[in-house]
Motif scaffolding. Structure first.
Motif: not given
Length: 325
Positions: A147-151, A179-185
């Motif tokens: 498995v490989v996530p994107r965000d 640390r570069a990928s930031v999003g609503e979780v």
């Protein structure tokens, strides 16, 4: 909902999994008091104690063997391999023991519930020992899920699903996005089904496929192509093993073209498996040869990293070649 980077989302997933199930334990090099080299397990030892989040000796083969033993006794170990490049000393344990445990016993015993977490890929000027993408080595082995996530949101949901999976999982984390990928979780517990690709953008001219950190790259290439009037269907594979043949094939039957991007070297990379399967399933629908945009067949270079990476420009050129064939 909360804003999280990928490391925070992974930490949150581990926290929720450990709170939900006493059998979930985290371990690896410097994982305990230090939180790991990237701090993915930060504060988990303080919260759950040294028996459930702890350091191991610097031996990947030992980490994998220990994980196999714990999983065989019904626990759910989440073992961290500090960098994917360091997973090779554990290769024998993972390929010859983890993957074959259930098969060799006729399902009398297994190591389901075992997850190996490991940061993969380049983008941090890590050179040839801290930048590799070894997913294809393990995709060749029946009995493992990859498995490989994107965000961040994907990382959390896919990691929770991996920990709850009845099969052993290798969870490759794109370290350049930590640390570069930031999003609503969502702060709640949720799982994203394994083995299911996601169509992120509908299109009619060409299917563009990747996973992990390369998703950002192919999306940028698709934007460039859109300026030329080319409509790209963008797919995140998410799971390398098993991979979602049906979703990809359905897309290619619609567009007639396929561009696959991955950071690992071209020869023997997982793109070759995808291309082979899709040309068989979609042969009469293909309008042009399947394109592979991949890393070079050389050790990952430090000084020439930008030349090595299959970036948005190389992907854009492949899209144009495919459409103009």
């Amino acid at each position: 909902m909360a804003k999280m980077n990928m490391l925070q989302a992974i930490n949150n997933a581990l926290d929720l999994a450990m709170a939900k199930d006493d059998g979930v334990v985290c371990f690896g090099e410097d994982v305990g008091h230090f939180g790991g080299v990237f701090r993915a397990t930060s504060k988990l030892q303080e919260k759950y104690g040294k028996s459930r989040c702890f350091n191991t000796p610097l031996t990947e083969q030992g980490i994998a063997g220990f994980a196999n033993g714990m999983a065989a006794q019904g626990m759910k170990p989440v073992a961290e391999i500090q960098f994917a490049d360091y997973i090779f000393p554990a290769f024998d344990q993972i390929v010859n023991e983890t993957a074959k445990f259930r098969y060799r016993s006729g399902n009398e015993f297994n190591v389901g519930g075992l997850v190996f977490r490991t940061p993969y890929g380049g983008g941090i000027a890590g050179g040839h020992y801290h930048s590799q993408s070894p997913e294809a080595y393990f995709a060749h082995t029946p009995g493992l899920k990859i498995v490989v996530p994107r965000d961040p949101a994907q990382a959390k949901g896919l990691l929770l699903a991996s920990i709850n999976c009845p099969d052993p999982v290798i969870f490759f984390e794109p370290k350049k996005l930590y640390r570069a990928s930031v999003g609503e979780v969502s702060e709640d517990y949720y799982e994203i089904p394994l083995g299911k690709a996601e169509v992120l953008q509908q299109g009619k001219d060409v299917t563009v496929l990747a996973w992990g950190a390369q998703m950002e790259i192919i999306q940028k290439a698709a934007e460039m192509a859109a300026a030329d009037g080319i409509s790209c269907e963008v797919i995140d594979l998410r799971s390398i093993q098993p991979w979602d043949v049906d979703t990809v094939a359905e897309s290619v039957m619609k567009t007639g073209r396929l561009v696959i991007n991955h950071e690992a070297p071209l020869t023997g990379g997982f793109a070759a498996e995808i291309a082979s399967t899709i040309q068989k399933k979609c042969f009469l629908h293909l309008e042009s040869p399947i394109e592979r945009v991949c890393g070079l067949d050389i050790p990952y270079p430090l000084a020439l990293e930008k030349e090595y990476v299959p970036d948005h420009l190389k992907t854009y050129e492949a899209i144009k070649r495919s459409v103009n064939f």
